[in-house]
Structure formats: C-alpha cells, structure tokens
Design a protein around this motif. Sequence first.
Motif, PDB file in Angstrom:
ATOM      1  N   LEU A 237       0.840  -1.202   0.000  1.00  0.00           N
ATOM      2  CA  LEU A 237       0.000   0.000   0.000  1.00  0.00           C
ATOM      3  C   LEU A 237       0.874   1.250   0.000  1.00  0.00           C
ATOM      4  CD1 LEU A 237      -2.856  -0.955   2.466  1.00  0.00           C
ATOM      5  CD2 LEU A 237      -3.012  -0.628   0.020  1.00  0.00           C
TER       6      LEU A 237
ATOM      7  N   GLN B   5       2.405   1.774  -3.374  1.00  0.00           N
ATOM      8  CA  GLN B   5       1.379   2.164  -4.327  1.00  0.00           C
ATOM      9  C   GLN B   5       1.094   3.653  -4.209  1.00  0.00           C
ATOM     10  OE1 GLN B   5       0.174  -0.470  -6.203  1.00  0.00           O
ATOM     11  NE2 GLN B   5      -0.870   0.983  -7.495  1.00  0.00           N
ATOM     12  N   ASP B   6       1.026   4.138  -2.999  1.00  0.00           N
ATOM     13  CA  ASP B   6       0.715   5.554  -2.811  1.00  0.00           C
ATOM     14  C   ASP B   6       1.921   6.443  -3.101  1.00  0.00           C
ATOM     15  OD1 ASP B   6      -0.676   7.916  -1.919  1.00  0.00           O
ATOM     16  OD2 ASP B   6       0.589   7.816  -0.128  1.00  0.00           O
ATOM     17  N   ARG B   7       3.081   6.050  -2.635  1.00  0.00           N
ATOM     18  CA  ARG B   7       4.248   6.925  -2.747  1.00  0.00           C
ATOM     19  C   ARG B   7       4.882   6.873  -4.131  1.00  0.00           C
ATOM     20  NH1 ARG B   7       4.633  10.799  -1.401  1.00  0.00           N
ATOM     21  NH2 ARG B   7       2.412  10.669  -1.194  1.00  0.00           N
TER      22      ARG B   7
ATOM     23  N   ASN C   5       3.232   3.674   9.187  1.00  0.00           N
ATOM     24  CA  ASN C   5       1.954   4.214   9.659  1.00  0.00           C
ATOM     25  C   ASN C   5       0.753   3.447   9.123  1.00  0.00           C
ATOM     26  OD1 ASN C   5       2.701   6.558  11.338  1.00  0.00           O
ATOM     27  ND2 ASN C   5       3.827   7.076   9.495  1.00  0.00           N
ATOM     28  N   ILE C   6       0.887   2.904   7.910  1.00  0.00           N
ATOM     29  CA  ILE C   6      -0.209   2.092   7.375  1.00  0.00           C
ATOM     30  C   ILE C   6      -0.321   0.793   8.171  1.00  0.00           C
ATOM     31  CG2 ILE C   6      -1.009   0.836   5.353  1.00  0.00           C
ATOM     32  CD1 ILE C   6       0.402   2.973   3.656  1.00  0.00           C
TER      33      ILE C   6
ATOM     34  N   GLU D  71      -2.064   1.471  11.360  1.00  0.00           N
ATOM     35  CA  GLU D  71      -3.480   1.761  11.204  1.00  0.00           C
ATOM     36  C   GLU D  71      -4.266   0.521  10.790  1.00  0.00           C
ATOM     37  OE1 GLU D  71      -6.162   4.173  12.167  1.00  0.00           O
ATOM     38  OE2 GLU D  71      -4.101   4.915  12.108  1.00  0.00           O
ATOM     39  N   LEU D  72      -3.668  -0.279   9.890  1.00  0.00           N
ATOM     40  CA  LEU D  72      -4.394  -1.399   9.299  1.00  0.00           C
ATOM     41  C   LEU D  72      -4.384  -2.632  10.208  1.00  0.00           C
ATOM     42  CD1 LEU D  72      -5.879  -2.096   6.680  1.00  0.00           C
ATOM     43  CD2 LEU D  72      -3.711  -2.797   5.686  1.00  0.00           C
TER      44      LEU D  72
ATOM     45  N   TYR E 165      -2.458  10.025   8.166  1.00  0.00           N
ATOM     46  CA  TYR E 165      -2.050   9.471   6.876  1.00  0.00           C
ATOM     47  C   TYR E 165      -2.520   8.022   6.733  1.00  0.00           C
ATOM     48  CZ  TYR E 165       0.897   7.457   3.285  1.00  0.00           C
ATOM     49  OH  TYR E 165       1.338   6.771   2.187  1.00  0.00           O
ATOM     50  N   GLY E 166      -2.316   7.260   7.785  1.00  0.00           N
ATOM     51  CA  GLY E 166      -2.715   5.852   7.748  1.00  0.00           C
ATOM     52  C   GLY E 166      -4.209   5.712   7.490  1.00  0.00           C
ATOM     53  N   LYS E 167      -5.006   6.552   8.184  1.00  0.00           N
ATOM     54  CA  LYS E 167      -6.461   6.481   8.007  1.00  0.00           C
ATOM     55  C   LYS E 167      -6.836   6.808   6.573  1.00  0.00           C
ATOM     56  CE  LYS E 167      -8.423   6.885  12.549  1.00  0.00           C
ATOM     57  NZ  LYS E 167      -7.305   7.278  13.421  1.00  0.00           N
TER      58      LYS E 167
ATOM     59  N   ILE F 196      -5.151   6.235   3.867  1.00  0.00           N
ATOM     60  CA  ILE F 196      -4.894   5.098   2.966  1.00  0.00           C
ATOM     61  C   ILE F 196      -5.876   3.964   3.256  1.00  0.00           C
ATOM     62  CG2 ILE F 196      -3.246   3.244   2.446  1.00  0.00           C
ATOM     63  CD1 ILE F 196      -2.165   5.637   1.220  1.00  0.00           C
ATOM     64  N   VAL F 197      -6.048   3.675   4.538  1.00  0.00           N
ATOM     65  CA  VAL F 197      -6.833   2.503   4.916  1.00  0.00           C
ATOM     66  C   VAL F 197      -8.315   2.698   4.604  1.00  0.00           C
ATOM     67  CG1 VAL F 197      -7.505   1.084   6.890  1.00  0.00           C
ATOM     68  CG2 VAL F 197      -5.147   1.794   6.622  1.00  0.00           C
TER      69      VAL F 197
ATOM     70  N   TYR G 266      -8.596   0.965   0.899  1.00  0.00           N
ATOM     71  CA  TYR G 266      -7.307   0.394   0.504  1.00  0.00           C
ATOM     72  C   TYR G 266      -7.371  -0.485  -0.730  1.00  0.00           C
ATOM     73  CZ  TYR G 266      -8.885  -3.408   3.588  1.00  0.00           C
ATOM     74  OH  TYR G 266      -9.607  -4.390   4.200  1.00  0.00           O
TER      75      TYR G 266
ATOM     76  N   VAL H 156      -5.895   2.256  -4.194  1.00  0.00           N
ATOM     77  CA  VAL H 156      -4.807   3.181  -3.873  1.00  0.00           C
ATOM     78  C   VAL H 156      -4.048   3.491  -5.153  1.00  0.00           C
ATOM     79  CG1 VAL H 156      -2.702   3.498  -2.532  1.00  0.00           C
ATOM     80  CG2 VAL H 156      -4.609   2.278  -1.548  1.00  0.00           C
ATOM     81  N   TYR H 157      -3.830   4.749  -5.425  1.00  0.00           N
ATOM     82  CA  TYR H 157      -3.051   5.131  -6.606  1.00  0.00           C
ATOM     83  C   TYR H 157      -1.981   6.111  -6.161  1.00  0.00           C
ATOM     84  CZ  TYR H 157      -6.699   8.601  -6.029  1.00  0.00           C
ATOM     85  OH  TYR H 157      -7.557   9.498  -5.470  1.00  0.00           O
TER      86      TYR H 157
ATOM     87  N   LYS I 180      -2.200   9.389  -3.694  1.00  0.00           N
ATOM     88  CA  LYS I 180      -3.592   9.438  -3.236  1.00  0.00           C
ATOM     89  C   LYS I 180      -3.686  10.298  -1.982  1.00  0.00           C
ATOM     90  CE  LYS I 180      -7.400   6.585  -1.739  1.00  0.00           C
ATOM     91  NZ  LYS I 180      -7.686   5.564  -0.741  1.00  0.00           N
ATOM     92  N   CYS I 181      -2.728  10.146  -1.083  1.00  0.00           N
ATOM     93  CA  CYS I 181      -2.762  10.891   0.170  1.00  0.00           C
ATOM     94  C   CYS I 181      -1.536  11.798   0.263  1.00  0.00           C
ATOM     95  CB  CYS I 181      -2.831   9.949   1.347  1.00  0.00           C
ATOM     96  SG  CYS I 181      -4.278   8.894   1.310  1.00  0.00           S
TER      97      CYS I 181
END
Lengths: 355, 59
Positions: free
Chosen positions: A213, A216-218, A295-296, A299-300, B25-27, B29-30, B33, B36-37, B40-41
């Motif tokens: 994840l 994918q975002d970064r 951080n993901i 959170e996840l 930030y985590g929230k 993305i999650v 999820y 996600v591209y 995105k955040c």
Amino acid sequence: MNTISIRAFIPPLTRRCVPLRSVRRYAVQAPGAPTLEIFSHQHKWMQKERAAADVETSRSVDHLRDEVASRLCERLMDINRQFPHVLDLGANSCNIARMLTLPSEDSPDAGPRSKRVGKLTAADSSETLLYRDANLAFNNEIDIRREVLPTSELLPFEANMFDAVLSSLSLHWINDLPSVLAQVNNILKPDAPFIGVMMGGDSLFELRTSLQLAEQDRRGGVATHTSPLADVRDVGGLLQHAGFNLLTVDIDDIIIDFPDMISLMKDLQASGESNAVLSREKGAIHRDVLLAAENIYRELHGNEDGTLPATFRLIYMIGWKPSPAQAKPLERGTGMFSIKDFLEKEKKDDEGGNK
Amino acid sequence: MSGRTRPIDKLATAAAKCSKEGAVYGKCIVADYNNVYKDKCATEFMKLKDCYLAAYKKR
C-alpha cells in the motif's frame, strides 16, 4: 533450403577450427527439468554469513527458531523408536541440536529429548551461522557433527543413510523444492520419516500488505519485498510427488508483537531472513515508503496497545519413505460399516445429550 | 551493530514522534485500501514528512 554451404571449399584444418554460421544445429536443452530460479542463493548465503558474524545480535533473535525447533522435536519424539543417525537439513545455528538437549515440555523430569537420537549431522550452507554456537555447552551433550554444504539444493549424502531427516525453517529459501524433497527421500532409509517445517502461506502478510500500500501511494507501483511462499495445499502435493507415504501436514500460527515495523525488519535482518528474491529491487527501501508503511501497518493491523502483530505461519510436514513392511491403507471397499451412519449416530447422541 | 546509531534507528525514533500525523495518513490510505493510486494521500504524507524531518533534525 536456400542456404548454400561453403564448407566444401574450406581446407580440412580450417574446417575444424572455424565454426560456420551456415551449419545448422539442433537446439538442445540441458538434461533434467528446467529450474525456475526465484531466490538468489549467493545473496541468501551472504545475508546469513553477515548476520551470524554479529554473534550477540544474531543470538538475540533466535527465539522464533528455537521455539519452532522445539515444536519440531516434540513431533520427532512422538515417534516411538530409536534414531541412530539423524540429519538436520538447513540447520541454521543448530537450533534443533540445542532443543534436543533440553527436556521435553510435557515431561520435564524425563531427561533430554536426545535420548533416542544417536548421531546428529547438522548441515547448512552458511559456515559462520552453522559454527556460531560450536563452543557452547550443549555441544557436549549430543553427538553432533557439522557439515557445510556447498549449495543448499544438492545433498552430498549417500542413499539409505539416515534414520530421520529434520528440517527447520530453511526450506522456504529453496528454489527447487521438488528436487530437494526427492533427494531427502533418497537419503532416508526405508520406512524412515522426514519431518520438516517451513514458513508458508500468509507469513508476514501484515508487512507485505503495508509495504504494498505504501509503495502504491508513494511511488505508484509495487516491488517485491517479501518472498512468495508455499501454501499448505501445495505441500501435500510436493511431498507426494517426492515419493513420500503416510503424509501429515498441519499449520501453526505464531504471532509476535513488535513495537514498530523497523524492529521487525531489523530482527528479520539479524536472523538472515532479509529479502533474497532475484527480482527484488536492488538497494534499500526508499525512506518515504518506510515512513508510509510504518503508519499504514499501525493503522491497518496494529493492536490496541500500540504494538504491531507479525504473523508467522509454519507448515509442518511429515512424510515416510515407502517400504514394503509399512502399514498401508486398506483396500477400497473393505470397510465394514458406513462412516455416514456412524457420524449421524454421533450427531443424534449429541443432540440427545443437549436436551 | 557497533557503537554508532544506525540510520534506520534514527528513522524509527523520528517516525515515532509523529504518531498524530501518521495516524491521519494511515487512516487516509486505509479508508479505501482497494483503490490506492500514486499520491492518493499526498497532502497527508507531506505533513507527516515535515513533522518527521523536523524530528530527525532535532536529534
């Protein structure tokens, strides 16, 4: 058809020296099935050597290997016979030998588990890791011989040599698992067990998903940071394919809580279990990705108390080398009563009891 | 390893100081999820990174 051979015009001596383009040859494949290479052996070897060179750190992360080796030894002890010569394949730091010298958890007073084990040969490709604990006290309590393998995929042992082969947490780095298992089957005596445990299935899925994840975002794409692993249902097939009988495969999840993702990754590195997939991205993970993944992860998957769980799924496998004297399943159709009737009767009894 | 602090340890301590920004930030993305591209955040991440860099320099 249109190729004109100029071979006839060349004097005999030159003909022998100069290979000609116009000569047609068959494309021949090397014998044996082509091996798909997934892991870099050289890299894995280097990681293990480096990790073991730092003895203190390396010992401090042995808890998982010790625990798994201990559970493996319990499985060996369940088999009620003597084992004069046992092979520990992929021994890491001889965790199995150490666990064999300890008493069983079920009966702490019965003495060491190694009573019924004669000689133990510990084989691994990483010399530093194998000899890391060679001067500790447990070496005197068991007849152990260490052997450094040139490669972990070729077993330099004779056929029908061992009374049992054990393997703890090293099979998940083997490229050609079917071949290695067939070799194990070959070096076992008839009617001797192979007991192995490997990482599999959803091991470290938390780390895997968080990194995916985050990347994918970064960075807009995903790189390989964790190995592809065998699944439980694959293992049964693998063992059967290698010629083992009377298979038992079961799984065990060990969940370890880490304070943060970096500690988990440092522990993996210290045990020499870093990424060694050939198609990995060379070099370190980008810092932005690490920061995001941390951080993901929290959170996840994070726990209530702020720790991060890491799941290790262990696949235990037991297979026996076939022998004519071995117990066999009965012929099809020789059953004396229907299992359906039996189960239905059980069910009725249960319901009756509940009322 | 040796007596010096590894860069990865510095990263871990600095990152631990930004748990508030990290959680935001985590929230982000999650929350979704499966979709996600890239970037995105991005805004949430830049805030997290600013905090992280400040914490990293302080030591």
